[in-house]
Design an enzyme around this catalytic site. Structure first.
Site, PDB file in Angstrom:
ATOM      1  N   HIS A  65       0.840  -1.218   0.000  1.00 23.89           N
ATOM      2  CA  HIS A  65       0.000   0.000   0.000  1.00 23.89           C
ATOM      3  C   HIS A  65       0.867   1.257   0.000  1.00 23.89           C
ATOM      4  CE1 HIS A  65      -3.699   2.314   0.875  1.00 23.89           C
ATOM      5  NE2 HIS A  65      -2.881   3.091   1.565  1.00 23.89           N
ATOM      6  N   HIS A  67       1.095   5.462  -1.922  1.00 21.73           N
ATOM      7  CA  HIS A  67       0.515   6.500  -2.803  1.00 21.73           C
ATOM      8  C   HIS A  67       1.689   7.284  -3.394  1.00 21.73           C
ATOM      9  CE1 HIS A  67      -3.548   6.396  -0.710  1.00 21.73           C
ATOM     10  NE2 HIS A  67      -2.782   5.911   0.252  1.00 21.73           N
ATOM     11  N   GLU A 145      -8.272   4.594  -8.075  1.00 21.45           N
ATOM     12  CA  GLU A 145      -9.091   4.874  -6.891  1.00 21.45           C
ATOM     13  C   GLU A 145     -10.392   5.586  -7.261  1.00 21.45           C
ATOM     14  OE1 GLU A 145      -7.774   6.638  -2.715  1.00 21.45           O
ATOM     15  OE2 GLU A 145      -7.975   8.237  -4.179  1.00 21.45           O
ATOM     16  N   HIS A 183     -11.840   4.370  -2.035  1.00 20.78           N
ATOM     17  CA  HIS A 183     -11.039   5.092  -1.043  1.00 20.78           C
ATOM     18  C   HIS A 183     -11.360   4.693   0.382  1.00 20.78           C
ATOM     19  CE1 HIS A 183      -9.964   8.421   1.718  1.00 20.78           C
ATOM     20  NE2 HIS A 183      -8.790   8.126   1.208  1.00 20.78           N
ATOM     21  N   GLU A 213      -9.633   3.819   9.963  1.00 24.87           N
ATOM     22  CA  GLU A 213      -8.265   4.251  10.235  1.00 24.87           C
ATOM     23  C   GLU A 213      -8.168   5.100  11.508  1.00 24.87           C
ATOM     24  OE1 GLU A 213      -7.084   6.916   7.113  1.00 24.87           O
ATOM     25  OE2 GLU A 213      -4.996   6.944   7.766  1.00 24.87           O
ATOM     26  N   ASP A 311       2.327   3.299   2.982  1.00 27.01           N
ATOM     27  CA  ASP A 311       1.445   4.415   2.659  1.00 27.01           C
ATOM     28  C   ASP A 311       2.277   5.393   1.811  1.00 27.01           C
ATOM     29  OD1 ASP A 311      -1.141   5.332   2.690  1.00 27.01           O
ATOM     30  OD2 ASP A 311      -1.305   5.477   4.853  1.00 27.01           O
TER      31      ASP A 311
HETATM   32  O1  MCF Z   1      -3.724   6.107   3.871  1.00 28.66           O
HETATM   33  C1  MCF Z   1      -3.512   7.472   4.045  1.00 28.66           C
HETATM   34  C2  MCF Z   1      -4.477   7.984   5.068  1.00 28.66           C
HETATM   35  N1  MCF Z   1      -5.863   7.692   4.759  1.00 28.66           N
HETATM   36  C3  MCF Z   1      -6.488   8.044   3.603  1.00 28.66           C
HETATM   37  N2  MCF Z   1      -6.003   8.443   2.452  1.00 28.66           N
HETATM   38  C4  MCF Z   1      -4.758   8.617   2.065  1.00 28.66           C
HETATM   39  C5  MCF Z   1      -3.605   8.239   2.755  1.00 28.66           C
HETATM   40  N3  MCF Z   1      -2.542   8.694   2.100  1.00 28.66           N
HETATM   41  C6  MCF Z   1      -2.978   9.290   1.005  1.00 28.66           C
HETATM   42  N4  MCF Z   1      -4.324   9.247   0.950  1.00 28.66           N
HETATM   43  C7  MCF Z   1      -5.073   9.857  -0.163  1.00 28.66           C
HETATM   44  C8  MCF Z   1      -6.240   9.089  -0.695  1.00 28.66           C
HETATM   45  O2  MCF Z   1      -5.914   8.111  -1.592  1.00 28.66           O
HETATM   46  O3  MCF Z   1      -5.606  11.073   0.240  1.00 28.66           O
HETATM   47  C9  MCF Z   1      -6.533  11.464  -0.724  1.00 28.66           C
HETATM   48  C10 MCF Z   1      -7.099  10.196  -1.306  1.00 28.66           C
HETATM   49  O4  MCF Z   1      -7.015  10.237  -2.674  1.00 28.66           O
HETATM   50  C11 MCF Z   1      -7.514  12.442  -0.185  1.00 28.66           C
HETATM   51  S1  MCF Z   1      -8.544  11.915   1.121  1.00 28.66           S
HETATM   52  C12 MCF Z   1      -7.540  11.889   2.558  1.00 28.66           C
HETATM   53 FE    FE Z   2      -3.286   5.088   2.173  1.00 27.82          FE
END
Ligand code: MCF
Ligand code: FE
Length: 408
Positions: A65, A67, A145, A183, A213, A311
């Site tokens: 996982h 981003h 996503e 998401h 979370e 992450d």
């Molecule tokens: O996992 C972490 C924390 N939780 C949620 N979202 C994200 C995380 N890191 C990046 N995100 C991204 C998510 O994919 O944040 C964006 C989304 O596109 C905005 S919403 C928090």
């Molecule tokens: Fe994430």
């Protein structure tokens, strides 16, 4: 075909088999493995490459996982409070995404490769990492996503999501695999969840979702209260959450390769459902720590497999799996360090492969030959301590093979 010999071979199997003076025979797949003497006797004509003293052969690391589109963040986002982080993402998102260009992501992927990562599960909000992921030798499961809870935006959001998924599918290859991310239960309209999952089932795609979370998410989903109430009222004019956690989970039945990220606020019932669904939990210990969320009680998971994710740099200072494993080792203070290390190596290899639906993560005949070689600074006497020493001492690895080809 080639035989590689190391001081130790970590197989990652049910018995946590570790072989001293172990070797593997492989082309793009693992063909055989065992003690070096037995492989030499079986394959007399084959050349043996000795990897040297204090070396360890093991499956490549799988970051289940990540981003990549937030790779330009270092100090812009607020840590220590989940709502402050969320608000800082909203304020800084555009600037960060723009700075996270292909060149920057290439650099990050290259560092990850040198650190022993051979596969990633990348959550893609925009599709801006596709070029970099197509080029890297690191196997990429690219999760397009879907996000958005506003009813009047659903059609636009769904078309945009489908277009992004299509562009991944167009580029798909053996090491670039399309998948779907929902998401989270708080941010995706139930219609979008249903339709995205319908697509995943039709096309047999792996699926992943962030789930429970933070305490803010828990209070909102269960009780329509807490800090999220204010947030949803302000941004979306919404006063009630659209889904309960269990309703959300029920929608994921019959998805073959499924994972839920974080899950630190999941109840026993939720965990029971996650187990029934055959899902893996993506454990992101550093992210949970910096966003002020709880520790995942891995000791209470009752046979649910967990994998390891960094992450994004949106909630971490590193994308290196060995940094993440060291943090995991330090966070789970109630567990025996040597047993935990063995468990973490399995989480970072075989369980990651399960989360992503890949035939990887294990040294066994027929598995993809994604292997790494770690070089320890000195001799390890006790087999039981080997995994601990690897996690403590490895920053970069000596060699990396992906599908049998050497890349580092
Ligand atoms: O996992 C972490 C924390 N939780 C949620 N979202 C994200 C995380 N890191 C990046 N995100 C991204 C998510 O994919 O944040 C964006 C989304 O596109 C905005 S919403 C928090
Ligand atoms: Fe994430």
């Amino acid at each position: 075909m080639k035989i590689l010999k190391a001081s130790w071979l970590i197989c990652v199997d049910e018995n946590s088999t570790i072989i001293k003076d172990g070797a593997i025979l492989f082309d793009e797949k693992i063909k055989d493995f065992g003690k070096i003497e037995s492989l030499k006797a079986k394959y007399k004509d084959l050349e043996v490459e000795d990897l040297g003293d204090n070396t360890v052969l093991m499956p490549g690391l799988i970051n289940s996982h990540i981003h990549l589109e937030f790779s330009s963040n270092s100090t812009s986002l607020s840590y220590g409070n989940f709502m402050s982080w969320l608000n800082s993402v909203i304020v800084n998102r555009e600037a960060l995404i723009e700075k996270s260009n292909t060149a920057l992501i290439n650099t990050k992927l290259d560092e990850m490769l040198k650190g022993g990562t051979t596969t990633i599960g990348a959550i893609s909000s925009y599709g801006f990492e596709i070029e970099a992921c197509k080029k890297t030798p690191i196997n990429t499961v690219l999760f397009s996503e879907v996000i958005g809870s506003k009813a009047d935006m659903i059609d636009t959001l769904f078309s945009d999501f489908k277009a992004r998924l299509e562009s991944v599918k167009k580029n798909s290859s053996k090491n670039f695999i399309p998948a779907i991310a929902i998401h989270s239960p708080y941010s995706v309209h139930p219609f979008l969840v249903r339709e995205a999952l319908r697509l995943a089932k039709e096309e047999n795609l792996s699926v992943s979702a962030h789930f429970l979370e933070s305490i803010e998410e828990f209070d909102w989903l269960h009780k329509d209260e807490g800090k999220f109430l204010e947030f949803f009222k302000n941004f979306l004019g919404q006063e009630k959450s659209a889904t309960k956690p269990m309703e959300f989970l029920r929608q994921f039945s019959n998805i073959k390769n499924l994972s839920f990220t974080h899950c630190v606020e999941a109840s026993d019932d939720d965990l029971g459902k996650i187990k029934e669904l055959g899902a893996v939990i993506n454990h992101c210990p550093t992210s949970n720590r910096v966003l002020n969320n709880k520790r995942l009680k891995i000791e209470d998971l009752d046979d649910i497999d967990y994998s390891i994710g960094t992450d994004g740099l949106s909630s971490n200072n590193s994308l290196q799996m060995f940094d993440e494993l060291r943090n995991a080792l330090m966070i789970h203070t109630n567990l025996n360090i040597n047993e935990l290390s063995v468990d973490l190596i399995k989480a970072a290899t075989l369980n990651g492969a399960k989360a992503l639906g890949l035939n990887k993560g294990r040294i066994k005949q027929g598995y993809d030959a994604d292997v790494i070689v770690c070089k320890l600074p000195d001799e390890v006497i006790n087999k039981e301590e080997l995994c601990t020493q690897i996690i403590l001492h490895t920053k970069e690895v000596q060699d990396v093979y992906i599908n049998g080809e050497k890349h580092v």
